[in-house]
Design a protein around this motif. Sequence first.
Motif, PDB file in Angstrom:
ATOM      1  N   CYS A   1       0.918  -1.285   0.077  1.00  0.00           N
ATOM      2  CA  CYS A   1      -0.138  -0.086   0.084  1.00  0.00           C
ATOM      3  C   CYS A   1       0.869   1.334  -0.015  1.00  0.00           C
ATOM      4  O   CYS A   1       1.917   1.407   0.790  1.00  0.00           O
TER       5      CYS A   1
ATOM      6  N   CYS B   1      -5.793   3.366  -2.393  1.00  0.00           N
ATOM      7  CA  CYS B   1      -4.840   3.872  -3.412  1.00  0.00           C
ATOM      8  C   CYS B   1      -4.640   3.300  -4.681  1.00  0.00           C
ATOM      9  O   CYS B   1      -5.101   2.080  -4.638  1.00  0.00           O
TER      10      CYS B   1
ATOM     11  N   CYS C   1      -3.597  -0.513  -3.745  1.00  0.00           N
ATOM     12  CA  CYS C   1      -4.453  -1.270  -3.239  1.00  0.00           C
ATOM     13  C   CYS C   1      -5.506  -1.660  -4.227  1.00  0.00           C
ATOM     14  O   CYS C   1      -6.120  -2.734  -4.319  1.00  0.00           O
TER      15      CYS C   1
HETATM   16 ZN   LIG Z   1      -3.452   1.640  -0.209  1.00  0.00          ZN
END
Ligand SMILES: [Zn+2]
Length: 331
Positions: A58, A70, A73
């Motif tokens: 992440c 993000c 992710c």
């Molecule tokens: Zn993330």
Amino acid sequence: MVQELELSVKPLPWHMPIWQRLLSNYQREHLAHALLLNGVPGIGKVQLALAFGQRLLCNTPDNEFACGQCKSCRLFDSGSHPNFFYVKPEEEGKAIVIQQVRALNEFATKKAQFEGYRIILIAPAEAMNLASANALLKTLEEPGSKTLIMLVSHLSGKLLATIKSRCQVVDCAQPTHPQALEWLSVHGHSQDSVESSLVMSEGAPLKALDILGQDLIAIRQKVVADLLSLRRKSESVVEVAARWNKATDFSEILQWLLSVSVDLAKLKVNEVARNTDVVRVLDEVSAGMQVNSCFQFHDQLMVVKRLYLSTANPNKQLLIERLLFDWVDLA
Ligand SMILES: [Zn+2]
């Protein structure tokens, strides 16, 4: 089998102590390069590995978990993060073959596409055959910098000693009964079914959830009722065997019957049965049996189970009939 969970950035609640230990090792730069997550099936080890992999990849984690938002992710959630490599059997129950491990080795040696960690997950590790396990050794020994290899194992006794010795073993605990109950209760099933599913899954919550989802409790209750009608001769062995043959996975039925056979013996000596949802039927069955016959039934089940598992193409119908003819004849 255990269904794939929805992806979550968190491990299951009972694995939080392990999570905190791993995360602290990572933050202090003491994380081993290879982890062997070991424990019984159906308790969330893959979930733990996925969540930890996502946390390491992440871009903007909160202190504890991946953000889930993000770019990294999102790629991870869609299964297409270029720094993540997941090896599992192509079909459930099949082996992880050497070509898959060669692809893994290539992933581990080429330059990472994104900055940061490279994560490799192998699950279940015991699905690797001898050739694939041997092909993994070198990468496991020297995976390169910022690479984490996680092996998930339900049966670490089946792994090569040379694999195990190259990993840090992380024993993944089974939840306590209250933890499992609490987790299962949010999925909208009745308290009774949840209790039964936990008995049937031997306390493994993900397996219990699978049992609830497939309505296996009802099938098992019918199987137990069949035991009684066979003893009463109100149905024929051939009829019942044909029904069981179609009902569900026979190894599942054998597992239930093994558990039931222990209960039958317990009831004979006034102990408490585990399969509480079918205890009335079991009481009736055991009343018509001698205690030795309960043990004999258990032994017969073990023989049939061995035959079933050791034969490449077992004749299920015949095996079930053999078991049930013996059952009807028990004193
Ligand atoms: Zn993330």
